[in-house]
Design a protein around this motif. Structure first.
Motif, mmCIF file in Angstrom:
data_model
loop_
_atom_site.group_PDB
_atom_site.id
_atom_site.type_symbol
_atom_site.label_atom_id
_atom_site.label_comp_id
_atom_site.label_asym_id
_atom_site.label_seq_id
_atom_site.Cartn_x
_atom_site.Cartn_y
_atom_site.Cartn_z
ATOM 1 N N VAL A 26 0.969 -1.072 -0.060
ATOM 2 C CA VAL A 26 -0.022 -0.234 0.101
ATOM 3 C C VAL A 26 0.705 1.141 -0.042
ATOM 4 N N LEU A 27 1.954 1.426 0.865
ATOM 5 C CA LEU A 27 2.865 2.419 0.834
ATOM 6 C C LEU A 27 3.614 2.569 -0.387
ATOM 7 N N SER A 28 4.039 1.528 -0.817
ATOM 8 C CA SER A 28 4.705 1.643 -2.164
ATOM 9 C C SER A 28 3.921 2.154 -3.156
ATOM 10 N N LEU A 29 2.494 1.532 -3.475
ATOM 11 C CA LEU A 29 1.795 2.183 -4.552
ATOM 12 C C LEU A 29 1.229 3.828 -4.109
ATOM 13 N N THR A 30 1.192 4.203 -2.727
ATOM 14 C CA THR A 30 0.877 5.404 -2.697
ATOM 15 C C THR A 30 2.037 6.372 -3.182
ATOM 16 N N ILE A 31 3.195 5.896 -2.598
ATOM 17 C CA ILE A 31 4.440 6.630 -3.016
ATOM 18 C C ILE A 31 4.786 6.778 -4.734
ATOM 19 N N VAL A 32 4.263 5.737 -5.498
ATOM 20 C CA VAL A 32 4.278 5.853 -6.737
ATOM 21 C C VAL A 32 3.090 6.829 -7.394
ATOM 22 N N LEU A 33 1.846 6.661 -6.918
ATOM 23 C CA LEU A 33 0.745 7.642 -7.276
ATOM 24 C C LEU A 33 1.092 9.150 -6.964
ATOM 25 N N ILE A 34 1.722 9.369 -5.540
ATOM 26 C CA ILE A 34 1.722 10.761 -5.331
ATOM 27 C C ILE A 34 2.967 11.247 -6.259
ATOM 28 N N ILE A 35 4.058 10.589 -6.650
ATOM 29 C CA ILE A 35 5.107 11.174 -7.470
ATOM 30 C C ILE A 35 4.404 11.199 -8.700
ATOM 31 N N THR A 36 3.980 10.393 -9.383
ATOM 32 C CA THR A 36 3.640 10.365 -10.645
ATOM 33 C C THR A 36 2.469 11.339 -10.874
ATOM 34 N N SER A 37 1.579 11.772 -9.900
ATOM 35 C CA SER A 37 0.536 12.755 -10.152
ATOM 36 C C SER A 37 0.859 13.970 -9.868
ATOM 37 N N SER A 38 2.246 14.169 -9.489
ATOM 38 C CA SER A 38 2.737 15.667 -8.993
ATOM 39 C C SER A 38 3.697 16.252 -10.061
ATOM 40 N N LEU A 39 4.412 15.183 -10.785
ATOM 41 C CA LEU A 39 5.669 15.657 -11.619
ATOM 42 C C LEU A 39 4.948 16.497 -12.721
ATOM 43 N N ASN A 40 3.547 16.501 -13.266
ATOM 44 C CA ASN A 40 3.243 17.218 -14.572
ATOM 45 C C ASN A 40 3.456 18.671 -14.056
ATOM 46 N N LEU A 136 -4.928 -2.475 -1.423
ATOM 47 C CA LEU A 136 -4.325 -1.687 -2.425
ATOM 48 C C LEU A 136 -5.209 -0.390 -2.968
ATOM 49 N N LEU A 137 -6.424 -0.463 -2.610
ATOM 50 C CA LEU A 137 -7.371 0.826 -3.124
ATOM 51 C C LEU A 137 -6.971 1.789 -2.471
ATOM 52 N N TYR A 138 -6.563 1.573 -1.063
ATOM 53 C CA TYR A 138 -6.193 2.676 -0.078
ATOM 54 C C TYR A 138 -4.879 3.334 -0.455
ATOM 55 N N GLY A 139 -4.055 2.864 -1.363
ATOM 56 C CA GLY A 139 -2.845 3.313 -1.581
ATOM 57 C C GLY A 139 -3.309 4.371 -2.991
ATOM 58 N N ILE A 140 -4.213 4.052 -3.689
ATOM 59 C CA ILE A 140 -4.560 4.862 -4.647
ATOM 60 C C ILE A 140 -5.460 6.123 -4.110
ATOM 61 N N LEU A 141 -6.148 5.728 -3.150
ATOM 62 C CA LEU A 141 -7.102 6.759 -2.301
ATOM 63 C C LEU A 141 -6.110 7.772 -1.598
ATOM 64 N N SER A 142 -5.066 7.306 -1.153
ATOM 65 C CA SER A 142 -3.964 8.400 -0.698
ATOM 66 C C SER A 142 -3.408 9.397 -1.807
ATOM 67 N N GLY A 143 -3.217 8.908 -2.839
ATOM 68 C CA GLY A 143 -2.829 9.961 -3.806
ATOM 69 C C GLY A 143 -3.972 10.796 -4.221
ATOM 70 N N VAL A 144 -5.152 10.439 -4.293
ATOM 71 C CA VAL A 144 -6.211 11.117 -4.634
ATOM 72 C C VAL A 144 -6.459 12.144 -3.519
ATOM 73 N N LEU A 145 -6.559 11.927 -2.361
ATOM 74 C CA LEU A 145 -6.787 12.654 -1.286
ATOM 75 C C LEU A 145 -5.807 13.824 -1.213
ATOM 76 N N LEU A 146 -4.418 13.476 -1.579
ATOM 77 C CA LEU A 146 -3.410 14.415 -1.505
ATOM 78 C C LEU A 146 -3.868 15.413 -2.721
ATOM 79 N N GLN A 147 -4.205 14.916 -3.820
ATOM 80 C CA GLN A 147 -4.311 15.560 -5.045
ATOM 81 C C GLN A 147 -5.622 16.461 -4.515
ATOM 82 N N ALA A 148 -6.848 16.027 -4.193
ATOM 83 C CA ALA A 148 -7.813 16.941 -3.760
ATOM 84 C C ALA A 148 -7.605 18.004 -2.864
#
Length: 613
Positions: A26-40, A136-148
Motif C-alpha cells: 500500500v505504501l509503495s503504491l501510494t508513493i508511486v501515485l503521489i510522485i506520478t500525479s505531481s510531476l506534471n 491496495l485501493l487505499y494506496g490509490i485513495l491516498s494519492g487522490v486525497l492529496l491531489q484533492a
C-alpha cells in the motif's frame, strides 16, 4: 509456564508477515501515485529539463519496487489470457517503435511504456487483491486525497495554479485530467463506503474524503469528467439494486437504455453549447489524426510519435488550403489526439488497436463470468470505464498517474482469472526476471543523471560558456533521442552562429519533436546559408502549424519581401488581412496594417484604411 504451540507461533508469524507485506504494498503504491500525479507540475512551469523527468523517474521507481517484488515473491507465478494479451500488446508496441524508427533510436517516450510493463508485472506479483479488494485501493485513495487537497488549496488561492486556465488542476497538466483522477477516486470511495464494516471514526473519514474529492471534481470544471463520474457511479451501484428493483430494471431495460442515451446526448449537447470552440477544436484534431492513421493503417507511425508528427500533419492540412476559417480560429499547437483509441490506432495501427480492444474485452468478459463469486471486482471495471469514457474526449492515458490506475485495475481483474500457465518461481527464473528490471533501472538513472547535467549546463551558460558546451557535448551521447534536449542544444549553437553543427542537431530533433520554434530556427539557419528553398519550407511549416497566430505569417511576409518574391508576399499579405482574430491585440492590428501597407506599395493602389485599434 505453558508451552507455546509451534503451529500457533507459525500462524502468528505468517499473519504478521502478511500484514507487513500488505502495508508495504500500500505504501509503495501510494508513493508511486503521489510522485506520478505531481510531476506534471513541471510541464506548465516550462522547466526544460524537468519536463523530461517524469518518464525516467516513473521507470526507475517502478523498477525499484518490481525488483523487490520479484526478490521476495514465493510460490508460483500464474499467467492467464489477460496477461498474455497485455504482454503481447506491450511487446508489439515496443518492437514496432524500434523497427519503424530504424536506423535511429525511437523517442525516449518509450521509457514510459517500459515503466508500465514493470508496473503491471509488479501488481500481478503482489498478490494482495483481497476478497474485498480494499488493501491496495487505499494506496490509490491516498494519492487522490492529496491531489484533492492540493486542488482545493488552489481554489482558495493558497497554492499556485497555471495562469489563464479555469478550474483547479493539482499537480496535473490541466484541469480535465485532474477531474478524471478525481472521478476515479470518487468511484473508489463510494465502493469503500458500501463495503465498510469498521468503526465510526473510519466511516467519518471516508465520508469527509468523499466530500473533499467531490468538491475537487466539481471545481475542476471538467464536463467530460462529470459525465465519466456519473456513468462510473451508475455502473458501480447497479449490482447493489435489490431483487424487486432488479426485476423491474430488466423488464424495462430497453426503454431505460433509450432514455439514458437521449439524456446523455442532451447533456453532451448542452455542455457543447457552453464551449463550442473547444469541441470544434477536437473535431479538427480527430480529422487530422484520422489522416495520420490512413497513411499508416496497419502498423501505425510508432509508439510516442503522435507527439512528433501531429504538428507536421496540421501544417500540411492548412497549407493545402483545406482548412476553414473556423478551423483556423480553433487550431492550436497540439500533442494529444483527445481520443485514446484513436491514439492507439495512429501509433500502433490496426494490429495494436485490435490488441488493445481485445485486452479490454477480455477484462469485461472475465468479470461477467465471475461477478457472482467476486462481486467487489465491479469497482475495477467501473474505474476502467471512467478512464475510457473520459478517454473518448480527452487524453487521460498520457498522465502517468492515471496510466498506473488503468493497469492496476486490469491487474486486479486478471488476479481472479483462471490461469493458463503456472510455473514455479525458482532462483534461476528470479534472476532471469531481475536482470532486465535492474538494467532498465540503470538506464533510467543514467538518463536522470544526464538531465541533472543538462540543468547544470543551462545554468552555467551565462558565466562559463565553454564548460557548458563541453557538458552539452557529453550529454548529447546519452540524450540523442530526446527531442527537447536536441532542440535546446541546437538552438544554443544557432544563437552562436555555429550553423553546420546546429543544423545537424536540429535535424535530428525533428525525428522526435515538432513545434513552430524548431521550424523557425531551421528556417533562420537556412536563410543565413542562403538556401532559400529550405528556408521557405520551414517558414511555411511554422506559419501553418499554428495558423491562428499572426507573427509567423508576418515573418513569412518579411522573408518573401527580402528575397524579392513579390507575388508570394502579396498572397501572404492577403491571408493576414483576411485571417480571423480570436483575441484582439495591438500587435495583431500592427501586423494587419503592415500587410495592407505592403499591398498598397506593391500594387500601387489606393492607400488602405489603417486600423488604429
Amino acid at each position: 509456564m505453558h508451552p507455546v504451540n509451534k503451529n500457533s507461533s507459525s500462524l502468528i508469524h505468517q499473519y504478521v508477515s502478511l500484514n507487513i507485506r500488505c502495508l508495504y504494498s500500500v505504501l509503495s503504491l501510494t508513493i508511486v501515485l503521489i510522485i506520478t500525479s505531481s510531476l506534471n507540475y513541471f510541464k506548465f512551469r516550462e522547466i526544460f529539463w524537468a519536463v523530461e523527468l517524469p518518464q525516467y523517474l516513473l521507470c526507475s521507481i517502478v523498477c525499484f519496487f518490481t525488483a523487490f517484488a520479484i526478490n521476495f515473491h514465493k510460490g508460483v507465478v500464474q499467467l492467464n489470457a489477460i496477461d498474455i494479451v497485455i504482454f503481447i500488446f506491450f511487446i508489439y508496441s515496443i518492437s514496432s517503435a524500434y523497427l519503424l524508427a530504424s536506423p535511429f533510436l525511437p523517442s525516449d517516450r518509450i521509457y514510459g511504456l517500459l515503466g508500465f510493463i514493470a508496473f503491471y508485472s509488479w501488481m500481478r506479483m503482489s498478490g494482495y487483491f483481497s476478497s474485498e479488494g480494499t488493501f491496495l485501493l487505499y494506496g490509490i485513495l491516498s494519492g487522490v486525497l492529496l491531489q484533492a487537497c492540493w486542488g482545493l488549496l488552489q481554489y482558495l488561492t493558497l497554492s499556485p495554479v497555471y495562469i489563464g486556465r479555469s478550474g483547479i488542476q493539482g499537480g496535473f497538466i490541466n484541469p480535465g485530467i485532474y477531474g478524471c483522477f478525481m472521478a476515479v477516486g470518487l468511484i473508489i470511495i463510494i465502493h469503500l463506503i458500501t463495503i465498510y464494516k469498521g468503526t465510526k471514526p473510519g466511516l467519518i473519514f471516508l465520508i469527509t474524503t468523499t466530500m473533499l474529492v467531490l468538491a475537487a471534481l466539481i471545481f475542476s470544471l471538467s464536463r467530460t469528467a462529470y459525465i465519466a463520474a456519473l456513468l462510473g457511479t451508475g455502473i458501480l451501484l447497479s449490482p447493489r439494486l435489490d431483487f424487486k428493483c432488479h426485476v423491474w430494471f430488466m423488464r424495462f431495460r430497453f426503454l431505460l437504455l433509450g432514455a439514458f442515451i437521449i439524456a446523455f446526448i442532451g447533456l453532451f449537447y448542452y455542455l457543447w453549447q457552453r464551449n463550442t470552440l473547444s469541441v470544434s477544436g477536437r473535431f479538427l484534431i480527430w480529422k487530422i489524426s484520422f489522416r495520420m492513421f490512413m497513411d499508416y493503417p496497419v502498423f501505425g507511425i510508432g509508439y510516442g510519435n503522435f507527439f512528433t508528427e501531429y504538428g507536421n500533419y496540421q501544417a500540411a492540412y492548412f497549407q493545402s488550403g483545406n482548412g476553414t476559417l473556423q478551423e483556423v480560429k480553433t487550431a492550436g499547437l497540439n500533442y494529444y489526439p483527445f481520443n485514446e483509441l484513436l491514439k492507439v490506432a495512429v501509433e500502433n495501427g490496426i494490429i495494436g488497436l485490435a490488441l488493445f480492444l481485445w485486452m479490454l474485452i477480455l477484462c469485461i468478459r472475465s468479470w461477467s463470468r465471475i461477478k457472482a463469486k467476486y462481486p467487489h471486482l465491479i469497482v475495477f471495471i467501473s474505474m476502467l470505464i471512467v478512464i475510457m469514457i473520459f478517454g473518448m474526449f480527452s487524453y487521460p492515458l498520457q498522465s502517468d498517474a492515471i496510466n498506473c490506475v488503468f493497469y492496476f485495475s486490469i491487474a486486479a481483474i486478471a488476479s481472479f482469472q483462471m490461469s493458463l500457465y503456472t510455473f514455479n518461481f525458482n532462483r534461476i527464473k528470479k534472476i532471469s526476471m531481475l536482470i532486465p528490471v535492474i538494467l532498465l533501472f540503470g538506464l533510467s538513472m543514467r538518463k536522470i543523471n544526464a538531465l541533472n547535467d543538462w540543468r547544470k549546463a543551462q545554468s552555467s551558460m551565462v558565466y562559463a560558456e565553454g564548460d557548458a558546451l563541453r557538458k552539452y557535448e557529453k550529454i548529447y551521447h546519452v540524450l540523442d533521442n530526446n527531442g527537447a534536449f536536441l532542440f535546446n542544444y541546437g538552438a544554443l549553437l544557432a544563437d552562436m552562429n555555429v550553423n553546420d553543427k546546429s543544423l545537424n542537431i536540429l535535424t535530428s530533433a525533428q525525428r522526435y519533436l515538432s513545434n513552430p520554434k524548431l521550424a523557425t530556427i531551421l528556417a533562420i539557419i537556412y536563410n543565413r546559408m542562403q538556401n532559400y528553398g529550405k528556408a521557405e519550407r520551414y517558414y511555411l511549416s511554422c506559419a501553418y502549424m499554428e495558423p491562428k497566430r499572426f507573427v509567423p505569417f508576418n515573418t513569412l511576409l518579411v522573408f518573401y519581401r527580402n528575397t524579392g518574391q513579390t507575388f508570394k508576399a502579396q498572397n501572404i499579405a492577403r491571408k493576414i488581412i483576411d485571417k480571423p482574430v480570436k483575441i484582439p491585440s495591438l500587435r495583431i492590428s500592427e501586423i494587419k496594417n503592415a500587410a495592407r501597407q505592403y499591398l498598397f506599395v506593391s500594387q500601387n493602389d489606393k492607400p488602405p484604411l489603417l486600423n488604429k485599434k
